[in-house]
Design a protein around this motif. Structure first.
Motif, PDB file in Angstrom:
ATOM      1  N   VAL A  56       3.831   8.657 -16.083  1.00 51.18           N
ATOM      2  CA  VAL A  56       3.529   7.988 -14.821  1.00 51.18           C
ATOM      3  C   VAL A  56       2.876   8.970 -13.859  1.00 51.18           C
ATOM      4  CG1 VAL A  56       4.473   6.727 -12.850  1.00 51.18           C
ATOM      5  CG2 VAL A  56       5.499   6.444 -15.121  1.00 51.18           C
ATOM      6  N   ILE A  57       1.652   8.662 -13.432  1.00 51.91           N
ATOM      7  CA  ILE A  57       1.000   9.402 -12.355  1.00 51.91           C
ATOM      8  C   ILE A  57       0.486   8.394 -11.336  1.00 51.91           C
ATOM      9  CG2 ILE A  57       0.400  11.453 -13.703  1.00 51.91           C
ATOM     10  CD1 ILE A  57      -2.376  10.392 -14.092  1.00 51.91           C
ATOM     11  N   GLU A  75       4.003  -0.956  -9.769  1.00 52.16           N
ATOM     12  CA  GLU A  75       2.985  -1.688 -10.535  1.00 52.16           C
ATOM     13  C   GLU A  75       2.641  -0.939 -11.823  1.00 52.16           C
ATOM     14  OE1 GLU A  75      -1.703  -2.917  -9.955  1.00 52.16           O
ATOM     15  OE2 GLU A  75      -0.421  -2.867  -8.182  1.00 52.16           O
ATOM     16  N   VAL A  76       2.525   0.390 -11.720  1.00 51.35           N
ATOM     17  CA  VAL A  76       2.237   1.207 -12.907  1.00 51.35           C
ATOM     18  C   VAL A  76       3.420   1.179 -13.875  1.00 51.35           C
ATOM     19  CG1 VAL A  76       1.776   3.551 -13.733  1.00 51.35           C
ATOM     20  CG2 VAL A  76       0.614   2.703 -11.681  1.00 51.35           C
ATOM     21  N   ILE A  91       0.814  -1.213   0.000  1.00 46.86           N
ATOM     22  CA  ILE A  91       0.000   0.000   0.000  1.00 46.86           C
ATOM     23  C   ILE A  91       0.851   1.269   0.000  1.00 46.86           C
ATOM     24  CG2 ILE A  91      -1.944  -1.130   1.143  1.00 46.86           C
ATOM     25  CD1 ILE A  91      -1.066   0.231   3.759  1.00 46.86           C
ATOM     26  N   THR A  92       2.172   1.133  -0.163  1.00 47.56           N
ATOM     27  CA  THR A  92       3.019   2.317  -0.227  1.00 47.56           C
ATOM     28  C   THR A  92       2.995   2.919  -1.630  1.00 47.56           C
ATOM     29  OG1 THR A  92       4.986   1.041  -0.824  1.00 47.56           O
ATOM     30  CG2 THR A  92       4.566   1.386   1.534  1.00 47.56           C
ATOM     31  N   ILE A  93       3.411   4.176  -1.732  1.00 49.52           N
ATOM     32  CA  ILE A  93       3.476   4.841  -3.029  1.00 49.52           C
ATOM     33  C   ILE A  93       4.451   4.118  -3.945  1.00 49.52           C
ATOM     34  CG2 ILE A  93       4.307   6.958  -4.171  1.00 49.52           C
ATOM     35  CD1 ILE A  93       2.955   8.516  -1.896  1.00 49.52           C
ATOM     36  N   CYS A 126      -4.249   4.898 -14.925  1.00 49.87           N
ATOM     37  CA  CYS A 126      -2.803   5.113 -14.789  1.00 49.87           C
ATOM     38  C   CYS A 126      -1.993   4.046 -15.518  1.00 49.87           C
ATOM     39  CB  CYS A 126      -2.417   5.163 -13.318  1.00 49.87           C
ATOM     40  SG  CYS A 126      -3.071   6.619 -12.459  1.00 49.87           S
ATOM     41  N   VAL A 127      -2.456   2.801 -15.456  1.00 52.74           N
ATOM     42  CA  VAL A 127      -1.751   1.710 -16.127  1.00 52.74           C
ATOM     43  C   VAL A 127      -1.781   1.899 -17.641  1.00 52.74           C
ATOM     44  CG1 VAL A 127      -1.887  -0.762 -16.669  1.00 52.74           C
ATOM     45  CG2 VAL A 127      -2.012   0.008 -14.288  1.00 52.74           C
TER      46      VAL A 127
END
Length: 420
Positions: free
Chosen positions: A378-379, A32-33, A24-26, A368-369
């Motif tokens: 990337v956002i 993942e993105v 759950i971290t940035i 985002c993906v």
């Protein structure tokens, strides 16, 4: 014992809490993105997800800061172990730096050096994590708090920041959420991820609410003084006579050196409540069993904090004002995205995604993906900071790259627009 059966007897397992917390971290979400971008693609990747402007020449740190590091290393005075709370000259320098904005003077004994602001957060959450305790965190917020709280078995309850009120704290919700096991509330000012800057009167109400509930305030001020709107930065420590305040901060953002990993935890408590209730001793206890920041960086701190000129700070703030304006103006040109208020501080802005205007986009993660895959931009999906179907965009990059990145987002949005 046969080799084939030996593995069945091993008694160790990985700590599943670590996997759950790190997801759950940035960094976890951005990785993942990023997995959807081909590194060898035809266009350069534009990073509007992670707030690290240090890669861009216009955001280079102050020369005096670089010289301070060199001087500290060459002095050969800072090659050994440091005290777990930090070397005295560095603690004094931070106390003086923070006291400039306070109506009272902090003592060096109020300051504890940490490996960046993240270790300061780790310290106070670990200190507060007694059985059944809960902490009140902002939504949207910085998910490291949730991740670290989960690891420390500290329960989390979320209060909302109100976009229609410039992302102010919903203080009624804070009162409704708190119970006899609530130990603290956290605020981030200037705001990550919202780009808001809390006003003096609102912070005073936060202090009064926390005092009424008998809880301390964790004031995350890692973006201190990075403000470029109508509201000046006001440290929560101003209200240390009303409620105990633990301030966490670092040189990472204001000096554009996140990789130097030099942060601090400061106790703003004119009434001695933190000492009386064992918080100060527990902070020292935590630092006794963890690592501390590199000694030569601690040694450089008096020069960095004391001699960096206003011209450097003005230059950085002026660049941030310019790119924040570009970001806000270009976002207004993208039909499926709405920005509730112009950013006034930090490096970020939160924008709302209108999925009803888009074809074949399920949610913010999907947006985002696919954006990363199609446009190499990337956002951060809003769900990573607590708001599903919102987006966090950083504007802390070169102006020309920002213009191009937002142009690509607009092209992507138009390409996926629902046909009339």
């Amino acid at each position: 014992m046969e080799n084939g059966t030996a593995a069945e007897k091993w008694r160790f397992r990985g700590n599943e809490v670590l996997n759950t917390a790190s997801a759950i971290t940035i960094r976890g979400v951005l990785n993942e993105v990023m997995d959807n971008i081909e590194e060898s693609g035809p266009r350069p990747i534009i990073p509007l997800g992670h707030g690290d402007p240090s890669a861009f020449p216009c955001f280079r740190t102050a020369q005096i800061a670089e010289e301070a590091i060199v001087d500290a290393v060459r002095s050969a005075q800072f090659n050994g172990y440091a005290s777990t709370v930090g070397i005295p000259p560095a603690r004094s320098a931070i106390a003086d730096y923070l006291s400039k904005d306070l109506p009272y003077k902090l003592s060096p004994d109020d300051i504890y050096l940490t490996i960046g602001c993240t270790q300061a957060i780790e310290a106070i959450l670990t200190v507060l994590a007694r059985p059944n305790a809960n902490i009140l965190l902002p939504r949207p917020g910085f998910p490291f708090y949730e991740a670290r709280a989960a690891y420390s078995h500290l329960k989390v309850r979320h209060f909302d920041l109100l976009p229609e009120k410039g992302w102010e704290v919903d203080l009624d919700a804070v009162e409704a959420l708190a119970d006899e096991n609530t130990v603290a509330m956290a605020i981030i000012n200037p705001g990550n991820p919202c780009g808001n800057v809390f006003k003096y009167q609102h912070l005073k109400k936060v202090a009064a609410t926390a005092r009424k509930l008998g809880i301390l305030v964790i004031a995350d001020e890692v973006y201190d003084h990075l403000t470029f709107g109508s509201s000046p930065f006001v440290p929560m420590g101003v209200f240390g006579n009303i409620v105990p305040v633990i301030t966490v901060g670092s040189i990472s953002k204001r000096w554009i050196v996140p990789g130097w990993r030099l942060g601090w935890l400061a106790t703003n408590d004119q009434n001695g409540i933190l000492q009386k209730y064992g918080i100060v001793d527990c902070i020292k206890g935590f630092l006794n069993i963890t690592s501390d920041p590199a000694t030569f960086i601690q040694g450089a701190l008096p020069q960095i904090l004391g001699k960096t000129g206003d011209d450097f700070f003005s230059k950085i703030v002026n660049i941030l004002r310019e790119v924040a304006d570009i970001c806000y103006d270009r976002i207004e040109e993208i039909p499926c995205i709405t920005c509730p208020s112009k950013p006034e501080g930090s490096l970020f802005v939160m924008v709302k995604l209108n999925l009803a205007l888009l074809e074949n986009i399920k949610d913010d993660i999907d947006f985002c993906v696919k954006l990363a895959k199609e446009e190499s931009v990337v956002i951060l999906p809003g769900v990573a900071v607590g708001l599903k179907n919102w987006l966090r965009i950083t504007f802390a990059i070169e102006p020309s790259s920002l213009e191009e990145g937002l142009g690509r987002i607009k092209a992507f949005s138009l390409r996926h627009a629902k046909k009339q």
